[in-house]
Motif scaffolding. Sequence first.
Motif, short mmCIF file in Angstrom:
data_model
loop_
_atom_site.label_atom_id
_atom_site.label_comp_id
_atom_site.label_asym_id
_atom_site.label_seq_id
_atom_site.Cartn_x
_atom_site.Cartn_y
_atom_site.Cartn_z
N ALA A 60 -15.37 -7.70 15.33
CA ALA A 60 -15.61 -6.39 14.84
C ALA A 60 -14.54 -5.54 14.48
CB ALA A 60 -16.74 -5.57 15.36
N ASN A 61 -14.29 -4.46 13.93
CA ASN A 61 -13.35 -3.36 13.81
C ASN A 61 -12.02 -4.25 13.55
OD1 ASN A 61 -15.73 -2.48 14.58
ND2 ASN A 61 -14.61 -0.73 15.78
N LEU A 62 -11.63 -5.13 12.88
CA LEU A 62 -10.01 -5.53 12.77
C LEU A 62 -9.21 -4.54 12.09
CD1 LEU A 62 -11.16 -9.05 10.93
CD2 LEU A 62 -10.97 -8.54 13.34
N LEU A 63 -9.57 -3.58 11.42
CA LEU A 63 -8.81 -2.49 11.17
C LEU A 63 -7.60 -2.99 10.61
CD1 LEU A 63 -9.21 -0.40 14.49
CD2 LEU A 63 -10.63 -0.43 12.46
N LEU A 64 -7.66 -3.88 9.44
CA LEU A 64 -6.51 -4.37 8.76
C LEU A 64 -5.96 -3.34 7.69
CD1 LEU A 64 -7.80 -7.93 7.74
CD2 LEU A 64 -6.55 -7.20 10.02
N MET A 65 -4.63 -3.11 7.48
CA MET A 65 -3.96 -2.22 6.76
C MET A 65 -3.46 -2.79 5.28
SD MET A 65 -3.83 0.59 8.58
CE MET A 65 -2.71 1.55 8.01
N SER A 104 -11.27 -3.00 7.24
CA SER A 104 -10.25 -2.22 7.02
C SER A 104 -9.98 -0.95 7.66
CB SER A 104 -10.01 -1.80 5.57
OG SER A 104 -8.97 -0.94 5.17
N ALA A 105 -8.81 -0.53 8.30
CA ALA A 105 -8.85 0.94 8.89
C ALA A 105 -8.96 2.04 8.02
CB ALA A 105 -7.21 0.88 9.52
N ILE A 106 -8.51 1.81 6.90
CA ILE A 106 -8.64 2.93 5.92
C ILE A 106 -9.38 2.69 4.31
CG2 ILE A 106 -6.91 4.27 6.77
CD1 ILE A 106 -4.73 3.09 4.72
N GLY A 107 -10.27 1.61 4.68
CA GLY A 107 -10.65 1.22 3.39
C GLY A 107 -11.25 2.21 2.51
N SER A 108 -11.98 3.13 2.83
CA SER A 108 -12.53 4.15 1.92
C SER A 108 -11.69 4.89 1.17
CB SER A 108 -13.46 4.96 2.74
OG SER A 108 -12.39 5.75 3.80
N GLU A 109 -10.07 4.73 1.70
CA GLU A 109 -9.18 5.64 0.91
C GLU A 109 -8.25 4.63 -0.09
OE1 GLU A 109 -6.62 7.45 3.99
OE2 GLU A 109 -8.59 8.18 5.14
N LEU A 110 -8.64 3.58 -0.19
CA LEU A 110 -7.95 2.56 -0.73
C LEU A 110 -8.50 2.23 -2.12
CD1 LEU A 110 -7.23 -0.30 1.71
CD2 LEU A 110 -5.97 1.58 1.20
N THR A 111 -7.44 2.11 -3.13
CA THR A 111 -7.83 1.48 -4.50
C THR A 111 -8.36 0.30 -4.53
OG1 THR A 111 -5.61 1.13 -5.10
CG2 THR A 111 -6.37 3.41 -5.52
N ILE A 137 -20.20 -7.58 7.21
CA ILE A 137 -21.14 -6.48 6.86
C ILE A 137 -19.92 -5.31 6.69
CG2 ILE A 137 -23.16 -7.32 7.94
CD1 ILE A 137 -22.66 -5.24 10.00
N LEU A 138 -20.50 -4.14 6.25
CA LEU A 138 -19.49 -3.01 5.73
C LEU A 138 -19.61 -1.99 6.98
CD1 LEU A 138 -20.17 -2.72 1.86
CD2 LEU A 138 -18.54 -4.29 3.21
N GLY A 139 -18.59 -1.31 7.42
CA GLY A 139 -18.51 -0.27 8.12
C GLY A 139 -18.17 0.91 7.74
N ASP A 140 -18.00 2.13 8.19
CA ASP A 140 -17.63 3.52 7.84
C ASP A 140 -16.35 3.52 7.33
OD1 ASP A 140 -16.58 5.13 10.70
OD2 ASP A 140 -17.43 3.13 10.87
N ARG A 141 -15.31 2.65 7.92
CA ARG A 141 -13.95 2.95 7.53
C ARG A 141 -14.08 2.04 6.25
NH1 ARG A 141 -9.76 2.89 12.45
NH2 ARG A 141 -11.10 3.73 14.12
N ASP A 142 -14.47 1.30 5.95
CA ASP A 142 -14.64 0.24 4.79
C ASP A 142 -15.27 1.02 3.50
OD1 ASP A 142 -13.66 -2.09 6.32
OD2 ASP A 142 -15.72 -2.46 6.61
N ILE A 143 -16.10 1.75 3.75
CA ILE A 143 -16.71 2.57 2.57
C ILE A 143 -16.82 4.05 2.82
CG2 ILE A 143 -18.27 0.62 1.97
CD1 ILE A 143 -20.56 1.47 3.26
N GLY A 144 -16.44 4.65 3.75
CA GLY A 144 -16.64 6.09 4.21
C GLY A 144 -17.70 6.55 4.68
N ASP A 145 -17.61 8.00 5.01
CA ASP A 145 -18.85 8.54 5.23
C ASP A 145 -19.96 9.04 4.12
OD1 ASP A 145 -17.58 10.81 4.20
OD2 ASP A 145 -17.07 11.93 6.16
N ARG A 286 -6.12 4.48 12.10
CA ARG A 286 -6.54 5.83 12.21
C ARG A 286 -8.17 5.85 12.49
NH1 ARG A 286 -4.21 6.99 5.92
NH2 ARG A 286 -2.21 6.34 6.17
N PRO A 287 -8.34 7.11 12.82
CA PRO A 287 -9.80 7.36 13.27
C PRO A 287 -10.71 7.57 11.96
CG PRO A 287 -8.58 9.29 13.36
CD PRO A 287 -7.44 8.46 13.02
#
Length: 400
Positions: A60-65, A104-111, A137-145, A286-287
């Motif tokens: 879980a939580n690989l947080l790739l950039m 992803s660490a910031i997936g919800s911000e990515l194009t 499965i998708l996490g909050d960093r992947d798709i946002g709040d 990033r948090p």
Amino acid sequence: MVSWKSMLPLLIIIGLVIFEERVSIPSCKIVPRDDGNEIEIEDVGVDREVDSELRVMMVANLLLMGSEAGYMNMYFRDSYLAKFFRKSFERLNPDMLIVLGDISAIGSELTKSRWLSVLQQFQRILGPFLALPLHVILGDRDIGDCSKLNAKSVKWLATNFPGLDSSGCGAFDISNISFVSLNAVALLCGSNDLRFSIEKVIERESLDLHGDAKAPTERSYEPSRSGHFGWRETDMPSGSGPVLLLHFPLHGTTNKDCEKNNLPRSPLSSVPDGWLNWLHSREIGRPGPYELLHTLPPNATEYIFQALKPRIIFTAHSNGFCDHTHEDGTREVTVPAMTWDARDDPGFVVATFGRNRAVIVRQCSLPKESHVIMVYISVLLLLVLTTLVASKSQLTNLQR
């Protein structure tokens, strides 16, 4: 005859190579159930337990950039993460890999184009696991709040991972073991069309579980825009349903011991101040949109228990390991983050499913980043010292 002093730098480099290979081997131990109903079995390493059907590695939580990664991630952390996956594959011989969100660490911000770089990075790191069945499965960093949650974006991202429907949920059977994964992020949202899609998935799986071809006569399910969940009463026993996969833990999961494990540590925390400032040119993970101890609300948790009667639950998000038994006896295991971007001491979980419905859980730990960095610093200082000694010796010989 070659002087031992001239051979010392080579010996140091050989020692570092051996260290890198050894340190990337995970250390695993069987976790007994906290209700005292653990199975007495010796940890046999790569050997399979008697009557085992399936061995699954869960991370879980690989947080790739992706393309946003800095020098530290590209040339240090990613390299070690790839080694962790390779050594885990060789040592544990799993049948399947499951990733419980936050790739992803910031997936919800990515194009989309920047997301593709994350997916390419993900494939490079997996190595030998690419040949195994994979479920993500998708996490909050992947798709946002909830404020950023977009059904079209979720659908596009879900198409890049096997087994996910347009809402980010999945259901599959492997080796006679049934799994259901839910988009837990959407369950946190109130009046959201994507949440209603998740509820329909839960109801469909509930109907399949109960073998009920007719419409229910008691409490029928009705998606509610008021935020309250509905379910039919059932006499199915707890634990009779599928293995449930979620990114967020259920309500009531955390306790004092789990909260202590879940608190993130500052990377390189045990390295003296000022030694590694030059390494921090890249961004630390990033948090996410939610706090680390966030769980699904009570009504969603009760709804899941009533509808699915899960055999065992695997969750993530909090970065730390937790093993919790709910009031009805259902076991929930929270998988720790497998990246130094989240904590100094990452890890993962290996679950072995037996034919007698027993589940053996192993908690696997990886080396602390601070310890690895200290070794590199020590090697660098030794190389500098040996070079200075060799130069001084040559200068002395010339003077003679």
